[in-house]
Design a protein around this motif. Structure first.
Motif, short mmCIF file in Angstrom:
data_model
loop_
_atom_site.label_atom_id
_atom_site.label_comp_id
_atom_site.label_asym_id
_atom_site.label_seq_id
_atom_site.Cartn_x
_atom_site.Cartn_y
_atom_site.Cartn_z
N ALA A 1 16.78 25.53 34.32
CA ALA A 1 17.38 26.96 34.76
C ALA A 1 18.81 26.72 34.89
O ALA A 1 19.53 27.86 35.25
N GLY A 2 19.37 25.63 34.41
CA GLY A 2 20.70 25.43 34.66
C GLY A 2 21.01 25.24 36.26
O GLY A 2 22.53 25.20 36.26
N HIS A 3 20.17 24.88 36.97
CA HIS A 3 20.55 24.57 38.24
C HIS A 3 20.72 23.11 38.70
O HIS A 3 19.82 22.43 38.32
N ASP A 4 21.72 22.98 39.50
CA ASP A 4 21.80 21.42 40.00
C ASP A 4 20.98 21.23 41.45
O ASP A 4 20.58 22.45 41.88
N ALA A 5 21.06 20.21 42.11
CA ALA A 5 20.23 20.23 43.22
C ALA A 5 20.68 20.88 44.51
O ALA A 5 19.95 21.42 45.35
N VAL A 6 22.12 21.11 44.56
CA VAL A 6 22.78 22.04 45.59
C VAL A 6 22.32 23.37 45.45
O VAL A 6 21.83 23.78 46.40
#
Length: 235
Positions: A154-159
């Motif tokens: 989804a293009g999300h990093d962990a933060v």
């Protein structure tokens, strides 16, 4: 560079290891790991790399990281000791990490087991972060150089995953302790992909619950894990 060929494990061997990792059955996990090591004459690291669910792509660290914390007010260890479940999951995570080569420098690349992305593109750090398991996040980042900049499908990093799930303590810690990390990252097209990812995670949860029920029945016959209650943890 020679491409690494993964060891081929049976579906039963993979299911056993992932089940024990998810349920935090540390003794059974390492007993099974030792049995597979003997039968395949392989290494712990090779076995862990080959332990991936064929549907979800999850590995053992996904299981321990994603289930690193239950409600501390009421949930305790399986054998009713006084320590909360968080201690057990964190301990199993650390023991798995101890089988991997330690990073030589603070900026060394993380081991492939930590960078592995499941079918939704999530690493074990994604799962620890989005579930708010701060102590596991710290272990993955500080002890094993887990990369917080990797993005999922989804293009999300962990933060960003932690932000979406209101895990402020995780967000604050990651932003405060990881260099060149100023805010969570999400792609411009994340809206539709985010919905797809949530649907995929729901499917994974249902499949894992079904596997847990099957494994519990199998263990009653085999005697492994006999007499224990099995945790049913959503991630």
């Amino acid at each position: 560079m020679t491409q690494q060929i993964l060891l081929q494990l049976s579906e039963e061997q993979i299911d056993d290891l992932l089940y024990f990792a998810r349920a935090s059955e540390t003794d059974n996990f390492f007993e099974t790991l030792a049995e597979i090591k003997t039968s395949t004459t392989s290494t712990d690291v090779a076995i862990l790399l080959a332990t991936r669910d064929g549907y979800s792509g999850n590995n053992a660290l996904h299981m321990t990281a994603g289930n690193g914390h239950l409600g501390l007010s009421s949930c305790f260890t399986l054998n009713h000791h006084s320590k909360p479940q968080l201690t057990w999951f964190s301990e199993l995570t650390k023991k798995i990490l101890s089988t991997l080569p330690a990073p030589t420098t603070p900026d060394a690349l993380p081991h492939a087991l930590l960078s592995h992305r499941n079918s939704a593109g999530n690493t074990p750090l994604h799962w620890a972060a989005l579930n708010g398991h701060l102590e596991v996040v710290k272990i993955l980042v500080m002890a094993a150089n887990a990369d917080p900049t990797i993005t999922n499908s989804a293009g999300h990093d962990a933060v960003y995953e932690a932000e979406l799930n209101d895990k402020k303590d995780v967000v604050d810690w990651l932003l405060g302790h990881c260099e060149n990390l100023e805010e969570g990252v999400a792609s411009n097209t994340a809206g539709e992909e985010e919905v797809d990812e949530k649907e995929e995670l729901e499917k994974e949860k249902e499949k894992e619950k079904e596997k847990e029920k099957e494994k519990e029945k199998e263990k009653e016959g085999k005697g492994k894990g006999k007499g224990k209650d099995v945790l049913m943890v959503n991630n």
